[in-house]
Design a protein around this motif. Structure first.
Motif, short mmCIF file in Angstrom:
data_model
loop_
_atom_site.label_atom_id
_atom_site.label_comp_id
_atom_site.label_asym_id
_atom_site.label_seq_id
_atom_site.Cartn_x
_atom_site.Cartn_y
_atom_site.Cartn_z
N UNK A 241 0.83 -1.20 0.00
CA UNK A 241 0.00 0.00 0.00
C UNK A 241 0.86 1.25 0.00
N UNK A 242 0.29 2.33 -0.45
CA UNK A 242 0.96 3.62 -0.47
C UNK A 242 -0.04 4.72 -0.17
N UNK A 243 0.34 5.96 -0.42
CA UNK A 243 -0.52 7.06 -0.02
C UNK A 243 -1.83 7.07 -0.79
N UNK A 244 -1.86 6.57 -2.03
CA UNK A 244 -3.12 6.54 -2.77
C UNK A 244 -4.02 5.39 -2.31
N UNK B 257 -7.06 10.00 -0.53
CA UNK B 257 -5.64 10.29 -0.36
C UNK B 257 -5.20 11.59 -1.02
N UNK B 258 -5.72 11.86 -2.20
CA UNK B 258 -5.35 13.09 -2.91
C UNK B 258 -5.85 14.33 -2.17
N UNK B 259 -7.03 14.22 -1.56
CA UNK B 259 -7.59 15.35 -0.82
C UNK B 259 -6.70 15.69 0.38
N UNK B 260 -6.16 14.68 1.04
CA UNK B 260 -5.27 14.90 2.19
C UNK B 260 -4.02 15.64 1.75
N UNK B 261 -3.46 15.25 0.61
CA UNK B 261 -2.26 15.91 0.10
C UNK B 261 -2.56 17.37 -0.24
N UNK B 262 -3.70 17.62 -0.87
CA UNK B 262 -4.07 19.01 -1.21
C UNK B 262 -4.26 19.84 0.06
N UNK B 263 -4.90 19.24 1.08
CA UNK B 263 -5.13 19.95 2.34
C UNK B 263 -3.80 20.30 2.99
N UNK B 264 -2.86 19.37 3.03
CA UNK B 264 -1.56 19.65 3.63
C UNK B 264 -0.83 20.73 2.86
#
Length: 198
Positions: A178-181, A186-193
């Motif tokens: 597994x990875x971040x996706x 997962x993409x929403x978390x990256x955008x939020x950060x």
């Protein structure tokens, strides 16, 4: 099939590796492979066998006869006879390509799936030489798993593919790779950060 049973992936090898390492194996279970298969549908099962202490059983593919006037054996009968003999001894999974890359032989997938299920095994199919070139109805054939890349007969790009998992099999899969996706949204978390960092 229902779109919820299909996942977009980076291609065939990735999909088969995820399946090989995502099944809930028990030590000593048998995986049936065919000699002469393309390595994408062999190497991940070999690695899983080493990791989970599984047994590999190798079946022959039908001989390819080219002599004029020769009447070769029925290739489907050849495959099914060897497969049933093997399944009688017990197996957890059979891995096969829908179309053999060296000979173009279309494997009798529906009959193979029926045999697998009769003997308590599952059928995993590498579909890259078939999808887009020949009809392949995974639901009708009762195939358990299908992995495919898009860069051959689907006329897509390298690095894009998909995996199909039969609904009855999906809940048992364990996401060991597994990875971040792999996270929900997962993409929403990256955008939020990224927004917080700004």
């Amino acid at each position: 099939v229902d779109p919820s049973l299909v996942a977009v992936t980076p291609g065939t090898t990735h999909s088969i590796t995820q399946l090989a390492f995502g099944l809930p194996w028990r030590r000593g279970e048998r995986v049936v492979l065919f000699r002469g298969e393309f390595p994408a549908n062999v190497t991940p099962w070999q690695r899983a066998a080493e990791h989970f202490d599984l047994e590999l059983d190798w079946l022959p593919l039908p001989p390819c006869r080219r002599e004029e006037g020769a009447s070769p054996e029925d290739p489907s009968g050849f495959v099914l006879e060897h497969l049933e003999r093997c399944l009688r001894r017990g197996a957890r999974l059979v891995a096969v390509s829908a179309v053999q890359f060296q000979t173009g032989l279309r494997m009798p997938l529906t009959a193979m799936a029926e045999l697998c299920h009769r003997y308590g095994a599952e059928l995993a199919v590498d579909g890259i030489q078939a999808c887009g070139a020949v009809p392949l109805a995974v639901g009708d054939a009762k195939i358990d798993y299908l992995a495919c890349g898009a860069h051959k007969w689907l006329l897509g790009v390298e690095g894009v593919g998909f995996t199909y998992v039969r609904k009855e099999r999906a809940a048992a899969l364990v996401p060991r790779l597994a990875g971040w996706l792999s996270h929900e949204a997962g993409e929403a978390v990256v955008r939020l950060r990224a927004e917080i960092a700004d």
